[in-house]
Scaffold this motif. Structure first.
Motif, PDB file in Angstrom:
ATOM      1  N   LEU A 184      -1.525   7.411  -7.906  1.00 24.45           N
ATOM      2  CA  LEU A 184      -1.718   6.732  -9.181  1.00 24.45           C
ATOM      3  C   LEU A 184      -2.318   7.646 -10.241  1.00 24.45           C
ATOM      4  O   LEU A 184      -1.983   7.535 -11.427  1.00 24.45           O
ATOM      5  CB  LEU A 184      -2.606   5.498  -8.984  1.00 24.45           C
ATOM      6  N   LEU A 185      -3.193   8.565  -9.835  1.00 17.89           N
ATOM      7  CA  LEU A 185      -3.765   9.494 -10.808  1.00 17.89           C
ATOM      8  C   LEU A 185      -2.676  10.329 -11.478  1.00 17.89           C
ATOM      9  O   LEU A 185      -2.780  10.680 -12.657  1.00 17.89           O
ATOM     10  CB  LEU A 185      -4.786  10.408 -10.139  1.00 17.89           C
ATOM     11  N   GLN A 217      -6.387   4.448   0.885  1.00 17.30           N
ATOM     12  CA  GLN A 217      -7.020   4.626  -0.411  1.00 17.30           C
ATOM     13  C   GLN A 217      -6.715   5.999  -0.993  1.00 17.30           C
ATOM     14  O   GLN A 217      -6.429   6.142  -2.181  1.00 17.30           O
ATOM     15  CB  GLN A 217      -8.529   4.446  -0.301  1.00 17.30           C
ATOM     16  N   ARG A 218      -6.807   7.021  -0.145  1.00 17.09           N
ATOM     17  CA  ARG A 218      -6.561   8.378  -0.621  1.00 17.09           C
ATOM     18  C   ARG A 218      -5.141   8.519  -1.174  1.00 17.09           C
ATOM     19  O   ARG A 218      -4.929   9.057  -2.265  1.00 17.09           O
ATOM     20  CB  ARG A 218      -6.778   9.383   0.512  1.00 17.09           C
ATOM     21  N   THR A 219      -4.177   8.008  -0.417  1.00 13.95           N
ATOM     22  CA  THR A 219      -2.780   8.128  -0.823  1.00 13.95           C
ATOM     23  C   THR A 219      -2.524   7.376  -2.126  1.00 13.95           C
ATOM     24  O   THR A 219      -1.873   7.889  -3.046  1.00 13.95           O
ATOM     25  CB  THR A 219      -1.854   7.581   0.284  1.00 13.95           C
ATOM     26  N   ILE A 262      -4.858  -0.530  -8.352  1.00 14.58           N
ATOM     27  CA  ILE A 262      -6.277  -0.196  -8.480  1.00 14.58           C
ATOM     28  C   ILE A 262      -7.135  -1.243  -7.784  1.00 14.58           C
ATOM     29  O   ILE A 262      -8.012  -0.924  -6.969  1.00 14.58           O
ATOM     30  CB  ILE A 262      -6.672  -0.072  -9.958  1.00 14.58           C
ATOM     31  N   LEU A 263      -6.894  -2.499  -8.098  1.00 10.04           N
ATOM     32  CA  LEU A 263      -7.750  -3.575  -7.597  1.00 10.04           C
ATOM     33  C   LEU A 263      -7.613  -3.799  -6.098  1.00 10.04           C
ATOM     34  O   LEU A 263      -8.608  -4.033  -5.401  1.00 10.04           O
ATOM     35  CB  LEU A 263      -7.434  -4.876  -8.334  1.00 10.04           C
ATOM     36  N   VAL A 264      -6.397  -3.730  -5.580  1.00 10.33           N
ATOM     37  CA  VAL A 264      -6.146  -4.077  -4.180  1.00 10.33           C
ATOM     38  C   VAL A 264      -6.103  -2.851  -3.275  1.00 10.33           C
ATOM     39  O   VAL A 264      -6.829  -2.763  -2.282  1.00 10.33           O
ATOM     40  CB  VAL A 264      -4.838  -4.881  -4.057  1.00 10.33           C
ATOM     41  N   LEU A 323       0.833  -1.189   0.000  1.00  9.07           N
ATOM     42  CA  LEU A 323       0.000   0.000   0.000  1.00  9.07           C
ATOM     43  C   LEU A 323       0.872   1.244   0.000  1.00  9.07           C
ATOM     44  O   LEU A 323       1.945   1.276   0.586  1.00  9.07           O
ATOM     45  CB  LEU A 323      -0.901  -0.003   1.238  1.00  9.07           C
ATOM     46  N   HIS A 324       0.381   2.295  -0.676  1.00  6.01           N
ATOM     47  CA  HIS A 324       1.137   3.540  -0.732  1.00  6.01           C
ATOM     48  C   HIS A 324       0.896   4.377   0.514  1.00  6.01           C
ATOM     49  O   HIS A 324       0.673   5.579   0.451  1.00  6.01           O
ATOM     50  CB  HIS A 324       0.733   4.332  -1.976  1.00  6.01           C
ATOM     51  N   ALA A 325       0.882   3.724   1.648  1.00 11.58           N
ATOM     52  CA  ALA A 325       0.728   4.418   2.917  1.00 11.58           C
ATOM     53  C   ALA A 325       1.985   4.170   3.728  1.00 11.58           C
ATOM     54  O   ALA A 325       2.887   3.449   3.308  1.00 11.58           O
ATOM     55  CB  ALA A 325      -0.502   3.906   3.664  1.00 11.58           C
TER      56      ALA A 325
END
Length: 324
Positions: free
Chosen positions: A44-45, A37-39, A81-83, A17-19
């Motif tokens: 990714l955007l 999720q936010r991070t 995206i999926l996870v 996770l990007h946290a």
């Protein structure tokens, strides 16, 4: 951006996770999941690599001819995206070769997307295509989902229960393509999810293009599927017609096995069940392998798209976030 619909709906490998630190689904608090999720979403955007034109799928010896109407996202970003963002179990992204989105849309928009996988099962015979009882199969698959739901919930993930065929399975013997759609109800989701399956049969296996959307997009997705189903093609030598019965591997199940077991066919094969079941004929195969259908949540047959925060929060100004 039109986020509300996509982030409020349900939608088959290792990125953390990007946290600051990963947190398991079972132990994560809602705030922690929302932060992760936010991070992941914001990162990714900014970095999303949109590939257009002809996309090679080496694992399948096939190509996706997307032109400029769709774009492809590679396996690593698809896993994120999926996870990380859509909160599927990590194993759900195993084997995912990429995802496809319509031009001008992304994973935060209220739109469909397609998960690309390849099942190297060998040549799948279509001899049983005209004799399958899909009503009975539907009942077995729904029962299997209900049976395995407690196990999935115990892992901290929402269970998905098959409700009906949104489109009954249809096999095109000329194109060697199989299409069907499932109406799936995920826990705590206001709308049912739509999983639209497109399978292209080849000499060495099956190319899968699993379209994800919500059920109220059925008419839109049905039309999109008619066009999108034609983007995949096996290369010369790997096409269905190139099969050589004297030398090539043959799958131990047919069209019925693809629909009934989905990704669970791979699990059954690993534990040696398909070889045993094949001796007893296709009808037993349908009924027993369908019992593994609940595991599709973990290996790619079902995908969820469950938000942890309200859609409006994704676009909260930076100064507001700091005040929070």
């Amino acid at each position: 951006m039109a986020l509300a619909g996509a982030l409020a709906i349900a939608a088959v490998p290792a990125t953390v996770l990007h946290a600051a630190a990963p947190t398991t689904a079972a132990s994560a608090t809602p705030d922690a999941v929302a932060a992760q999720q936010r991070t992941a979403t914001e990162k990714l955007l900014k970095e999303l690599d949109r590939q257009t034109g002809t996309i090679p799928i080496p694992a399948a010896k096939a190509d996706l001819n997307l032109g400029d109407q769709y774009y492809f996202v590679g396996p690593e970003q698809s896993r994120t995206i999926l996870v990380d963002i859509w909160r599927n179990p990590p194993a759900a992204a195993n084997g995912v070769l990429g995802m496809v989105f319509p031009k001008g849309k992304s994973f935060v928009d209220d739109t469909w997307s397609a998960v690309i996988t390849f099942e190297d099962t060998g040549y799948v015979s279509d001899d049983d295509a005209k004799t399958i009882d899909y009503n009975e199969m539907l009942a077995n698959m729904k029962a299997a989902d209900e049976e395995h739901a407690p196990e999935i919930r115990a892992q901290g993930y929402p269970a998905g229960i098959l409700q009906r065929w949104a489109q009954a399975p249809t096999y095109d013997a000329g194109k060697h393509s199989l299409v069907w759609a499932r109406d799936i109800k995920f826990d705590d989701m206001p709308e049912d999810s739509l999983n639209y399956d497109i399978r292209l049969l080849g000499r060495e296996g099956v190319l899968s293009m699993n379209i994800l959307a919500n059920i109220n997009q059925l008419d839109e997705v049905r039309e999109a599927a008619k066009t999108f189903a034609a983007v995949g093609s096996f290369r010369s030598g790997s096409r269905y017609a190139d099969y050589n019965s004297a030398t090539d591997k043959k799958a131990e199940y047919g069209i019925a096995g693809l629909v009934a077991a989905g990704g669970a066919a791979a699990v059954a094969k690993k534990v040696g069940l398909l070889a045993i079941l094949a001796k007893f004929g296709k009808f037993l195969l349908i009924g027993v392998v369908a019992l593994f259908a609940g595991l599709r949540n973990f290996i790619g047959g079902l995908f969820g798209r469950k938000p942890a925060i309200e859609a409006s929060e994704w676009e909260a100004p930076a100064d507001e976030e700091k005040r929070d």
